[in-house]
Scaffold this motif. Structure first.
Motif, short mmCIF file in Angstrom:
data_model
loop_
_atom_site.label_atom_id
_atom_site.label_comp_id
_atom_site.label_asym_id
_atom_site.label_seq_id
_atom_site.Cartn_x
_atom_site.Cartn_y
_atom_site.Cartn_z
N ALA A 179 -42.34 -39.00 -63.13
CA ALA A 179 -43.07 -39.78 -62.14
C ALA A 179 -42.71 -41.26 -62.23
CB ALA A 179 -44.57 -39.59 -62.32
N VAL A 180 -42.64 -41.79 -63.44
CA VAL A 180 -42.30 -43.20 -63.61
C VAL A 180 -40.87 -43.48 -63.14
CG1 VAL A 180 -41.81 -44.96 -65.37
CG2 VAL A 180 -43.94 -43.67 -65.45
N LEU B 267 -39.38 -52.10 -66.22
CA LEU B 267 -39.59 -50.80 -66.87
C LEU B 267 -39.26 -50.93 -68.35
CD1 LEU B 267 -40.00 -47.69 -67.01
CD2 LEU B 267 -37.61 -47.47 -66.28
N THR B 268 -40.21 -50.56 -69.18
CA THR B 268 -39.98 -50.50 -70.62
C THR B 268 -40.04 -49.05 -71.05
OG1 THR B 268 -40.93 -52.69 -71.01
CG2 THR B 268 -40.83 -51.22 -72.89
N GLY B 269 -38.93 -48.55 -71.57
CA GLY B 269 -38.84 -47.14 -71.92
C GLY B 269 -39.45 -46.82 -73.26
N PHE C 156 -43.98 -50.91 -65.74
CA PHE C 156 -44.14 -49.53 -66.19
C PHE C 156 -43.85 -49.49 -67.69
CE2 PHE C 156 -42.62 -49.09 -61.75
CZ PHE C 156 -43.75 -48.49 -61.21
N LEU C 157 -44.78 -48.96 -68.45
CA LEU C 157 -44.60 -48.78 -69.89
C LEU C 157 -44.62 -47.28 -70.18
CD1 LEU C 157 -47.02 -51.53 -71.28
CD2 LEU C 157 -44.56 -51.69 -70.91
N ASP C 158 -43.46 -46.73 -70.51
CA ASP C 158 -43.34 -45.30 -70.73
C ASP C 158 -43.48 -45.00 -72.21
OD1 ASP C 158 -42.92 -42.61 -70.30
OD2 ASP C 158 -40.75 -42.78 -70.07
N VAL D 48 -50.20 -52.76 -64.76
CA VAL D 48 -49.54 -51.94 -65.77
C VAL D 48 -49.82 -50.47 -65.51
CG1 VAL D 48 -49.30 -51.41 -68.22
CG2 VAL D 48 -49.71 -53.77 -67.49
N LEU D 49 -48.76 -49.68 -65.36
CA LEU D 49 -48.89 -48.22 -65.37
C LEU D 49 -48.32 -47.74 -66.69
CD1 LEU D 49 -49.63 -45.54 -64.06
CD2 LEU D 49 -47.37 -45.48 -63.02
N LEU D 50 -49.18 -47.17 -67.50
CA LEU D 50 -48.85 -46.80 -68.87
C LEU D 50 -48.86 -45.29 -68.99
CD1 LEU D 50 -48.89 -47.57 -72.07
CD2 LEU D 50 -51.35 -47.26 -71.83
N THR D 51 -47.76 -44.71 -69.47
CA THR D 51 -47.77 -43.27 -69.76
C THR D 51 -47.97 -43.08 -71.25
OG1 THR D 51 -45.41 -42.92 -70.23
CG2 THR D 51 -46.09 -42.98 -67.91
N THR D 52 -48.75 -42.10 -71.62
CA THR D 52 -49.00 -41.85 -73.03
C THR D 52 -49.47 -40.43 -73.23
OG1 THR D 52 -50.21 -42.62 -75.00
CG2 THR D 52 -51.39 -42.68 -72.89
N GLN D 53 -49.25 -39.92 -74.43
CA GLN D 53 -49.82 -38.64 -74.82
C GLN D 53 -50.90 -38.83 -75.88
OE1 GLN D 53 -47.11 -36.11 -77.16
NE2 GLN D 53 -45.66 -37.82 -77.18
#
Length: 284
Positions: A57-58, A92-94, A167-169, A197-202
C-alpha cells in the motif's frame, strides 16, 4: 527550511485519500479494496501482521508501484495521473536506514540538500541535527552511530525539502527498546511540526504510543479504523478480579539473605495484586 508551499495548502484539505485500492502479484491478491483517509498533520498507523499488504500500500502511495484498481491521492495529487507531483510532496523512509556510513551525520544531510538544489545546505544540516538531538554527533562518521541514531538521521534526511507527507515503513524494525523510544520521539516531533505521517508497523505498542488513528489491515482489507479509545470500545467491558500472587524464587532468595526485610515467619508471604480482563455478559 522553505516557506509553506501550495502542496502544504492542498494537503491540509486531506493529506491522503484511498478508495478501493487493489493489487495482485500473479495469483496472489495482496490488496482487496483498501479505503483509508489520513488528515493533515496527523499520525495514522497502518497496523498489520507480515504479509498483510502494508508495504504494498505504501509503495503504491509513493508511486513505486501501480495499483490494479481503485484510486489514491496524496497531498491533493492523484497518484496515477500526477506521480511527479506526488513525489515532490512526499518522503519515504523504508525499513532500513538509507544513510552513508562513511560520511558524518552533517555530511549526509548536506549532501541530500545539495542534491535537491536547496540553498544553504550546511545550514539545513545544522538545523536538522539540532531538531533530532544529533548536534553532538554531527561530525562523527555514521558508522559509529547507534541504531536509533541512524534511524533518526534517516528521518531527518527525509525532511529535507520540507515535504508535507512522510511515509514511515516499519521504522523501528530490528531496533532495541531504547532505540525504538528515540525513534518514537522523532516521529512525535514530526507531528508537532505539522507533518502528516503514515506509519506502517506490526508492533501494537508502537501504534498505541504514536498514532492519532489506527487502521488495521488484514488479508488485504482495512477491517477496522479509529482512535485507540474507539478501538478499545469494541471490546467487552472489563471487570476487576483479585488473584493470589506467589513469591518468586528471586524474592525468596533476597528475603533469605537479608537483602529485603523478611516476613514474620521468615518466608515471604503470598501477596495480592489486581488484574483486569475482558468478560462478556452471558444471557439468561
Amino acid at each position: 527550511m522553505s516557506a509553506p508551499s501550495l502542496d502544504h495548502a492542498r494537503a491540509r484539505t486531506g493529506a491522503i485519500r484511498v478508495r478501493g485500492l487493489t493489487k495482485a502479484f500473479g495469483d496472489l491478491q495482496v490488496l482487496r479494496g483498501v479505503d483509508l483517509d489520513v488528515a493533515a498533520g496527523s499520525i495514522v498507523a497502518l497496523l498489520g501482521s507480515n504479509g498483510a499488504g502494508k508495504t504494498t500500500a505504501v509503495k503504491i502511495l509513493a508511486t513505486l508501484l501501480k495499483a490494479d484498481g481503485g484510486s489514491a491521492s496524496v497531498a491533493g495529487h492523484d497518484v496515477a495521473a500526477e506521480p511527479e507531483r506526488v513525489r515532490e510532496s512526499i518522503s519515504l523512509t523504508g525499513q532500513f536506514a538509507a544513510v552513508d556510513e562513511i560520511l558524518t551525520g552533517q555530511e549526509n544531510l548536506a549532501l541530500v540538500a545539495r542534491l535537491r538544489h536547496l540553498p544553504d545546505p550546511d545550514g539545513i544540516a545544522e538545523r536538522l541535527l539540532a531538531r533530532f538531538s544529533l548536534t553532538d554527533a554531527g561530525n562523527r562518521r555514521v558508522a559509529t552511530y547507534s541504531g536509533g541514531m541512524r534511524r533518526r538521521l534517516d528521518i531527518a534526511m527525509s525532511l529535507i525539502g520540507d515535504p508535507p507527507v512522510i511515509f514511515l515503513d516499519e521504522p523501528t524494525t530490528g531496533l532495541d527498546p531504547q532505540a525504538r523510544i528515540e525513534v518514537w520521539d522523532a516521529v512525535r516531533e514530526l507531528a508537532r511540526q505539522g507533518t502528516t505521517v503514515l506509519l506502517t508497523t506490526q508492533y501494537l505498542d508502537e501504534a498505541e504510543q504514536l498514532a492519532d488513528r489506527i487502521a488495521i489491515l488484514h488479508t488485504g482489507r482495512i477491517i477496522t479504523e479509529g482512535t485507540l479509545a474507539e478501538l478499545k470500545a469494541l471490546m467487552p467491558p472489563t471487570t476487576v478480579e483479585y488473584v493470589e500472587k506467589q513469591p518468586t524464587l528471586e524474592e525468596i532468595f533476597l528475603a533469605v539473605i537479608g537483602e529485603t526485610p523478611p516476613s514474620e515467619d521468615a518466608t515471604p508471604a503470598p501477596s495480592t495484586t489486581s488484574t483486569t480482563r475482558s468478560t462478556k455478559k452471558k444471557g439468561r
